[in-house]
Scaffold this active site. Structure first.
Site, PDB file in Angstrom:
ATOM      1  N   ASP A 131      18.525   7.893 -10.028  1.00 62.16           N
ATOM      2  CA  ASP A 131      19.464   7.322 -11.000  1.00 62.16           C
ATOM      3  C   ASP A 131      20.640   6.706 -10.252  1.00 62.16           C
ATOM      4  O   ASP A 131      20.662   6.716  -9.019  1.00 62.16           O
ATOM      5  CB  ASP A 131      19.921   8.378 -12.021  1.00 62.16           C
ATOM      6  CG  ASP A 131      20.139   7.751 -13.399  1.00 62.16           C
ATOM      7  OD1 ASP A 131      20.911   6.780 -13.481  1.00 62.16           O
ATOM      8  OD2 ASP A 131      19.550   8.226 -14.382  1.00 62.16           O
ATOM      9  N   HIS A 211      19.505   1.661 -13.772  1.00 64.27           N
ATOM     10  CA  HIS A 211      19.753   3.011 -13.235  1.00 64.27           C
ATOM     11  C   HIS A 211      19.265   3.098 -11.789  1.00 64.27           C
ATOM     12  O   HIS A 211      18.657   4.088 -11.390  1.00 64.27           O
ATOM     13  CB  HIS A 211      19.080   4.079 -14.120  1.00 64.27           C
ATOM     14  CG  HIS A 211      19.809   4.325 -15.412  1.00 64.27           C
ATOM     15  ND1 HIS A 211      20.954   5.074 -15.499  1.00 64.27           N
ATOM     16  CD2 HIS A 211      19.559   3.898 -16.671  1.00 64.27           C
ATOM     17  CE1 HIS A 211      21.377   5.113 -16.757  1.00 64.27           C
ATOM     18  NE2 HIS A 211      20.547   4.393 -17.494  1.00 64.27           N
ATOM     19  N   GLU A 278      18.251   1.343 -20.776  1.00 60.68           N
ATOM     20  CA  GLU A 278      19.638   0.942 -20.517  1.00 60.68           C
ATOM     21  C   GLU A 278      19.771  -0.020 -19.338  1.00 60.68           C
ATOM     22  O   GLU A 278      20.561   0.225 -18.430  1.00 60.68           O
ATOM     23  CB  GLU A 278      20.483   2.196 -20.267  1.00 60.68           C
ATOM     24  CG  GLU A 278      20.493   3.137 -21.461  1.00 60.68           C
ATOM     25  CD  GLU A 278      21.277   4.427 -21.211  1.00 60.68           C
ATOM     26  OE1 GLU A 278      21.883   4.927 -22.174  1.00 60.68           O
ATOM     27  OE2 GLU A 278      21.266   4.945 -20.081  1.00 60.68           O
TER      28      GLU A 278
END
Ligand code: ACM
Ligand code: ZN
Length: 486
Positions: A131, A211, A278
């Protein structure tokens, strides 16, 4: 059956069918015999306890293993009650996700998670390994992923949940660096073997194309604007990062494929998670390489880049015998139906600026889905118990709410076969250590286990709570930092 006998049962998850009768065996001396019967569903079992002893019948080693888990729970005060149990799971995907990036838990804690999952008949450990804030898997030939991407300059102090703009997090940070924290190949092989011994498949997750900041800090040449990464390390604050993998750069894609190739070889499971949530597109919009890719591939604009990389990675994984899994945004656009989706966003609001793809839409396109909606399955959300000492991210998910979860809600009958099951997601922005993790996971994971194993046959929350009181003692006797029920 006398009600007192039924009430004596504190099995979790509750089996599909249980009949108790008067009498019991001495647990220490009880003889256990095993039989195979091909008509029993895989993972299912029959368990008989009577004056002749214990008999376990199953068609697979997993079924035998689950019968043994039930048998352990039947043992109370040195006795095993006489019982006839027939059991098989409602869903094939019964999982838990551990975010090892925001906070790192390490090998021994993961083994502990595996032990507890197995006792509750969960069978998928989704391991969030990469991440923005940390890269936790060593990759041969890419030393900077451990030297740079696995260590961040600082981390929020224990217990802090700054209600401030995360860009101004500096007053809340520890002085020392966090890491390097990562797993070596030997560590991972040890964890895989341990999980296999308990019939748990590990699903590794390599987040892409968003990410990805921790990796870009080490390999800035794979960002759209390398100069933006100068002097940067993995992020110390949480949020959605705009600097993502440059999809116009063939070397960046090669890097990704080398990582995934290694992951496919290392992990024996059938599924690899490739993230996909995202991912802002703003850098792609302005990047010369990305614009060139859009043009070359005849795409409309930068929004087509994510489905493009998803198609490519789904195929790449398939060539290596794996199925791709990703967060629900990755199904937006033209994506092959062999890709499995992980539905996480709530119906009430789209996330990350992406159109919300309803689970019923995903299954109608032919995707298999793992359900993990943030309304029921995000165990970093507040469990709303009294005097709770632990810190949470936003949102409330009580034990009762978890128990009310229906993974197949809203799915037409003929498409329910596409709902593989569900899992809890243990994001760790505000989960600092193993005590914190256990407190948030238990008892809520017990409720989830019953949803996924017993399914619609589960007896209701009041009965669950009654059994859970006893079961909590069972957990506490194993020194699990199990939260109270209310
Ligand atoms: C997610 O919670 N961003 C999958
Ligand atoms: Zn780019």
């Amino acid at each position: 059956m006398p009600i007192t006998l039924l009430l004596a049962a504190t099995l979790i998850p509750m089996p599909s069918s249980v009949q108790f009768s008067e009498g019991s065996l001495e647990a220490k001396t009880a003889k256990v015999s095993y039989a195979q019967e091909s008509s029993i569903p895989s993972e299912g079992y029959r368990l008989s306890v009577n004056k002749d002893g214990v008999k376990i019948t199953s068609s697979t080693p997993a079924g035998k293993f689950y019968a043994e888990q039930t048998l352990e729970q039947l043992k109370e005060n040195g006795k095993i009650k006489f019982a006839e149990i027939e059991d098989a799971p409602r869903y094939s995907w019964r999982g838990a996700m551990i975010d090892d990036c925001r906070h790192f838990f390490g090998k021994e804690n993961l083994k502990r998670v595996i032990d507890l999952m197995a006792q509750h008949k969960l069978n998928r450990l989704h391991w969030h390994l990469t991440d923005d804030q940390g890269w936790r898997i060593e990759i041969p030939g890419k030393p900077k992923l451990t030297q740079i991407s696995a260590v961040r300059a600082a981390s929020p102090r224990y217990g802090t949940r700054p209600h401030v703009n995360m860009k101004d997090i500096s007053p809340y940070l520890n002085d020392e660096k966090y890491g390097p924290f990562f797993y070596t190949e030997a560590d991972i092989k040890e964890i895989i073997a341990y999980a296999q011994s308990k019939h748990i498949t590990i699903v590794p997750e390599i987040e892409l194309p968003g990410h990805f900041y921790a990796a870009l800090a080490a390999y800035p040449e794979f960002a759209c604007f390398p100069e933006r990464m100068k002097g940067k390390g993995p992020l110390c604050a949480w949020g959605i990062e705009k600097d993502v993998l440059c999809l116009g750069n063939d070397n960046a894609i090669k890097f990704l494929e080398e990582v995934l190739d290694y992951v496919c070889k290392l992990f024996p499971g059938d599924v690899v998670h490739i993230g996909g949530d995202e991912c802002p597109t703003v850098r792609w919009k302005d990047c010369a390489k990305c614009k060139n890719r859009v043009k070359q591939e005849g795409m409309k604009d930068e929004h087509d880049l994510q489905p493009w990389i998803t198609r490519r990675m789904v195929k790449f994984l398939e060539e290596r015998g794996k199925r791709a899994l990703g967060w629900d945004e990755y199904l937006l656009g033209d994506v092959p139906k062999s890709a499995i989706g992980m539905s996480w966003r709530s119906r009430s609001g789209a996330g990350a600026g992406h159109k919300f793809l309803k689970p019923e839409e995903c299954v109608s396109r032919g995707h298999d889905m793992v359900m993990t909606p943030c309304t029921h399955c995000y165990f970093d959300y507040n469990q709303r118990i009294k005097n709770d000492p632990f810190q949470y991210i936003g949102g409330n998910i009580t034990l009762e709410k978890v128990y009310s979860f229906d993974p197949s809600a809203g799915i037409p009958e003929n498409l329910k076969k596409h709902i593989l099951g569900g899992q809890c997601n243990n994001w760790s922005e505000y989960t600092f250590n193993k005590f914190d993790l256990e407190w948030k996971m238990w008892p809520r994971t017990c409720a989830l286990a019953e949803v996924l194993w017993t399914g619609e046959k589960r007896p209701g929350f009041d009965d669950f709570k009654r059994r859970m009181k006893n079961h909590r003692t069972r957990l506490i006797n194993q020194r699990v930092n199990c939260a109270p029920l209310e």
